[in-house]
Write a protein that holds these residues in place. Sequence first.
Motif, PDB file in Angstrom:
ATOM      1  N   VAL A  64       0.858  -1.177   0.000  1.00 53.53           N
ATOM      2  CA  VAL A  64       0.000   0.000   0.000  1.00 53.53           C
ATOM      3  C   VAL A  64       0.896   1.229   0.000  1.00 53.53           C
ATOM      4  O   VAL A  64       1.804   1.330   0.824  1.00 53.53           O
ATOM      5  CB  VAL A  64      -0.899   0.012   1.263  1.00 53.53           C
ATOM      6  N   PRO A  65       0.645   2.181  -0.918  1.00 55.68           N
ATOM      7  CA  PRO A  65       1.447   3.414  -0.911  1.00 55.68           C
ATOM      8  C   PRO A  65       1.299   4.146   0.421  1.00 55.68           C
ATOM      9  O   PRO A  65       0.227   4.109   1.037  1.00 55.68           O
ATOM     10  CB  PRO A  65       0.834   4.239  -2.056  1.00 55.68           C
ATOM     11  N   GLU A  66       2.330   4.807   0.851  1.00 58.14           N
ATOM     12  CA  GLU A  66       2.264   5.470   2.151  1.00 58.14           C
ATOM     13  C   GLU A  66       1.340   6.681   2.151  1.00 58.14           C
ATOM     14  O   GLU A  66       0.968   7.175   3.206  1.00 58.14           O
ATOM     15  CB  GLU A  66       3.661   5.843   2.658  1.00 58.14           C
ATOM     16  N   GLU A  67       0.937   7.158   0.959  1.00 58.11           N
ATOM     17  CA  GLU A  67      -0.013   8.273   0.872  1.00 58.11           C
ATOM     18  C   GLU A  67      -1.444   7.834   1.145  1.00 58.11           C
ATOM     19  O   GLU A  67      -2.333   8.651   1.304  1.00 58.11           O
ATOM     20  CB  GLU A  67       0.034   8.941  -0.513  1.00 58.11           C
ATOM     21  N   TRP A  68      -1.686   6.533   1.179  1.00 56.64           N
ATOM     22  CA  TRP A  68      -3.028   6.023   1.441  1.00 56.64           C
ATOM     23  C   TRP A  68      -3.227   5.899   2.949  1.00 56.64           C
ATOM     24  O   TRP A  68      -2.351   5.432   3.671  1.00 56.64           O
ATOM     25  CB  TRP A  68      -3.229   4.670   0.805  1.00 56.64           C
ATOM     26  N   VAL A  69      -4.385   6.289   3.394  1.00 55.26           N
ATOM     27  CA  VAL A  69      -4.733   6.196   4.810  1.00 55.26           C
ATOM     28  C   VAL A  69      -5.849   5.163   4.950  1.00 55.26           C
ATOM     29  O   VAL A  69      -6.895   5.287   4.310  1.00 55.26           O
ATOM     30  CB  VAL A  69      -5.214   7.569   5.336  1.00 55.26           C
ATOM     31  N   LEU A  70      -5.615   4.152   5.781  1.00 58.00           N
ATOM     32  CA  LEU A  70      -6.633   3.127   6.015  1.00 58.00           C
ATOM     33  C   LEU A  70      -7.744   3.738   6.861  1.00 58.00           C
ATOM     34  O   LEU A  70      -7.513   4.213   7.968  1.00 58.00           O
ATOM     35  CB  LEU A  70      -6.036   1.909   6.725  1.00 58.00           C
TER      36      LEU A  70
END
Length: 191
Positions: A35-41
Amino acid sequence: MAAPCRRAAPWTTALLLLLTSQFLSPGSCSDEEEVPEEWVLLHVVQGQIGPGNYRYLRLNHEGKIVLRMRSLKGDADLYVSASSLNPSFDDYELQSATCGPDAVSIPAHFRRPVGIGVYGHPSHLESEFEMKVYYDSTVAQHPFDEAAYPADDADAGQKHVLVLEDTSKEEKLILWKILISILKLVLEILF
């Protein structure tokens, strides 16, 4: 007389080294997807669906949203719509219907709430799924977009709260109300 020493073919040795390095590498033991680090779960949804049935969810969160779903058992498919809260394989804007992991990127311009339908493929008696909902923060805001400026009112924070609702519960409540109304009518006629 001693047996002659046999040497393995160079390609066999290379293959064994490659397999050994894959087995021993720390990244190969992880079950998590990249998961790209720009994505927030934002949320993780788990559920089950019978064959040929849907489970409906509603997404109110603004911005670009990425849905990643994997079938834990059976085969669940994903349908998304900005115009219908009950998307299906006949009525949808976005879909992912694979035999493996499913993923859909919901654009920021989609009107909210967005309807999400998870379909249980009829080839299995039951499908279990896990869906991860991510906010993609890489999308640049237009400088004059109202979301680019903080709002003063108290409801501004609510705009960014994730709301996934299981609409199948609402449908069951409606069915119960109809059933109770019919029973009341029958009782009035009988008594």
